[in-house]
Scaffold this active site. Structure first.
Site, PDB file in Angstrom:
ATOM      1  N   LYS A 194      22.757 -18.147 -15.450  1.00 56.07           N
ATOM      2  CA  LYS A 194      22.507 -17.012 -14.556  1.00 56.07           C
ATOM      3  C   LYS A 194      22.197 -17.551 -13.158  1.00 56.07           C
ATOM      4  O   LYS A 194      21.486 -18.558 -13.028  1.00 56.07           O
ATOM      5  CB  LYS A 194      21.326 -16.210 -15.110  1.00 56.07           C
ATOM      6  CG  LYS A 194      21.018 -14.907 -14.387  1.00 56.07           C
ATOM      7  CD  LYS A 194      19.842 -14.181 -15.063  1.00 56.07           C
ATOM      8  CE  LYS A 194      19.509 -12.855 -14.422  1.00 56.07           C
ATOM      9  NZ  LYS A 194      18.392 -12.147 -15.101  1.00 56.07           N
TER      10      LYS A 194
ATOM     11  N   SER B 213      15.859  -7.958 -19.477  1.00 56.77           N
ATOM     12  CA  SER B 213      17.125  -8.427 -18.902  1.00 56.77           C
ATOM     13  C   SER B 213      17.935  -9.408 -19.738  1.00 56.77           C
ATOM     14  O   SER B 213      19.066  -9.714 -19.376  1.00 56.77           O
ATOM     15  CB  SER B 213      16.879  -9.056 -17.540  1.00 56.77           C
ATOM     16  OG  SER B 213      16.799  -8.040 -16.582  1.00 56.77           O
TER      17      SER B 213
ATOM     18  N   SER C 141      19.370  -7.238 -16.255  1.00 63.78           N
ATOM     19  CA  SER C 141      20.028  -7.803 -15.098  1.00 63.78           C
ATOM     20  C   SER C 141      20.941  -8.987 -15.404  1.00 63.78           C
ATOM     21  O   SER C 141      21.789  -9.323 -14.597  1.00 63.78           O
ATOM     22  CB  SER C 141      18.972  -8.268 -14.091  1.00 63.78           C
ATOM     23  OG  SER C 141      18.199  -9.330 -14.642  1.00 63.78           O
TER      24      SER C 141
HETATM   25  N1  GLN Z   1      15.585  -3.560 -15.809  1.00 62.06           N
HETATM   26  C1  GLN Z   1      14.283  -4.058 -15.511  1.00 62.06           C
HETATM   27  C2  GLN Z   1      14.057  -4.053 -14.020  1.00 62.06           C
HETATM   28  O1  GLN Z   1      14.922  -3.651 -13.309  1.00 62.06           O
HETATM   29  C3  GLN Z   1      14.104  -5.428 -16.080  1.00 62.06           C
HETATM   30  C4  GLN Z   1      14.774  -6.480 -15.286  1.00 62.06           C
HETATM   31  C5  GLN Z   1      14.557  -7.853 -15.823  1.00 62.06           C
HETATM   32  O2  GLN Z   1      14.163  -8.038 -16.967  1.00 62.06           O
HETATM   33  N2  GLN Z   1      14.788  -8.820 -14.976  1.00 62.06           N
HETATM   34  O3  GLN Z   1      13.019  -4.438 -13.533  1.00 62.06           O
END
Ligand code: GLN
Length: 478
Positions: free
Chosen positions: A72, A171, A147
């Site tokens: 990532k 995420s 994400s």
């Molecule tokens: N969807 C969640 C957010 O937008 C979690 C994102 C993540 O785990 N990085 O904060």
């Protein structure tokens, strides 16, 4: 031979039997990426030339020797870009390796390329990337989750053998569920965060995306462990995570929290998860009702704690120390402000504004302090539940993958993480594994949650289910 479709375990067997070389694997993957990534757009950059050079030197006697892994793009790799899918870091080059990267290199892995994400890991659909969205391999009109949507999509589409992602509120698990692969969020402190660009430091963890649970254990064996470079890393022994996989699920106590089977959950998701519970019961596990009564507060608490930490962590991106500086600044303050205005996308700005607000002196007690107290209650919920059961079973996401553009208001997007967020707040571990498909052929994910540092039992529970099903063998047609 379609080497790109194989697992780490299968490739390791072929490598040690000298049937194939690490170069053959890279070749197969590069071809696959060339033929499908134009549709998926999971990768931001593919280091084909470098991957061949690494494969040439790969020592196959090492634990991940010759295995290509995608990373990532918010994890630092020395002398490579690390954009966080933000315009602000478009031309930034990392001066050092994250600890997980150093460990992967030492274990002989081949770093294949960098995957797309929601800008600074803020989002649930990978639509917030400054470099375009990633497509779900099962239906290109749908989002891959987020994400870490790029990492999930490239593993599901056989464009990487495994990938790393980060999970602050879901995420890793949510995109794994939506793309039909295995995603593990380790216990907070199990894997060093050194070199992962911080979003919310008290929640962030790095973890693997793989095709099988056994592969997840193999990657965990390499990336886990105490790191003196990182003060939230915990000095806990790292077991061989593959050891307990086959211990069997007989007598395993599986807790079902009533708060996680809610109205508004998709019927097909509910049916698939209920079937999985029945399967566990029929195969000797003990199903136990548990309660996590503060679940309803998890999203509110998360969006205070995570935004507060994000506003502090992202303060460093001012155009002086990292990345790009706006050419339009008239003095230093104006230069910071122009850099941030032009460099950050709208979701990141929303989080910074929210986080600054909840930390401001007049509101600190009302929001931030209160959220910390409720976080304690959420932690206690899990501690109480784990007195009665070994693992907790829930859906990973209330729906399968949705269409791109469908969730245009932030709140509906935030609600997509309802089942994953409490796990980060409580600092326990969780895994998402495939447990079926919708009538429109989209993957459905099952979440298992384990107590602090109880990844061995979590993996055992997941592996047991995987062995009894063949969801894992289904592939998207691309
Ligand atoms: N969807 C969640 C957010 O937008 C979690 C994102 C993540 O785990 N990085 O904060």
């Amino acid at each position: 031979m379609s080497l790109h479709t194989l697992t780490i375990k299968e490739l390791r067997n072929k490598l040690t039997a000298k049937e194939i070389s690490p170069k053959d694997i890279v070749e197969s993957l590069v071809k696959r990426i060339d033929s499908v990534d134009g549709k998926i757009k999971g990768y931001l950059r593919v280091n084909a030339k470098d991957a061949f050079a690494q494969a040439e030197k790969a020592d196959i006697s090492k634990p991940l020797g010759g295995i290509p892994i995608a990373i990532k793009d918010n994890i630092a790799v020395s002398d490579e870009g690390c954009t966080c899918s933000s315009k602000l870091l478009e031309n930034y080059v990392s001066p050092y390796d994250a600890t997980v990267i150093r460990k992967l290199k030492e274990a002989g892995a081949v770093l294949l390329g960098r995957t797309n994400l929601d800008e600074f890991a803020m989002g649930s659909s990978t639509e917030n990337s400054a470099f375009g969205r990633t497509h779900n391999p099962w239906n290109l009109d749908c989002i891959p989750g987020g994400s870490s949507g790029g990492s999930a999509a490239v593993v599901a589409a056989d464009e990487a053998i495994a990938a790393l992602g980060t999970d602050t509120g879901g995420s890793i698990r949510q995109p794994a569920a939506l793309c039909g692969c295995v995603g593990l969020k380790p216990t907070y402190g199990r894997v060093s965060r050194y070199g992962a660009v911080a979003f919310a430091s008290s929640l962030d963890q790095i973890g693997p995306f793989t095709k099988t649970v056994e592969d997840s254990a193999l990657v965990m064996n390499v990336i886990s462990g105490y790191d003196q470079m990182e003060n939230t890393s915990r000095p806990v022994d790292v077991p061989d995570f593959t050891k307990s996989l086959n211990a069997g699920i007989k007598g395993l106590r599986i807790g079902i929290p009533k708060e996680y089977f809610i109205d508004g959950m998709d019927k097909e998701v509910q049916t698939a998860v209920k079937k999985a519970i029945d399967w566990y019961a029929a195969n000797g596990a003990e199903i136990i009702d548990v309660s996590l009564p503060n679940t309803e507060h998890a999203i509110s608490v998360y969006y205070i704690v995570a935004t507060a930490e994000a506003s502090a962590n992202l303060a460093r991106f001012d155009g002086v120390r990292y990345g790009r500086r706006s050419p339009d600044g008239t003095d230093s303050i104006n230069s910071y402000s122009k850099t941030r205005e032009q460099g950050f996308g709208s979701e990141v700005k929303r989080r910074i504004i929210l986080g600054t607000y909840v930390l401001s002196s007049g509101y600190y007690d009302a929001y931030y302090n209160r959220a910390q107290k409720v976080r304690q209650l959420l932690r206690r919920d899990f501690t109480e539940a784990f007195k009665k059961c070994d693992v907790i079973l829930t859906p990973t996401s209330p729906t399968a993958a949705f269409k791109a553009g469908e969730k245009s208001d932030p709140l509906s997007m935030y609600l997509a993480d309802i089942f994953t967020i409490a796990v980060n707040l409580a600092e326990v571990c969780g895994i998402s594994i495939p447990c079926g498909f919708t009538s429109t052929n989209l993957p459905i994910g099952l979440q298992l949650i384990g107590s602090h540092f109880d990844e061995p039992r979590l993996l055992l529970a997941a592996h047991g289910y995987e062995q009894g099903h063949d969801w894992f063998k289904k592939k998207p047609s691309l």
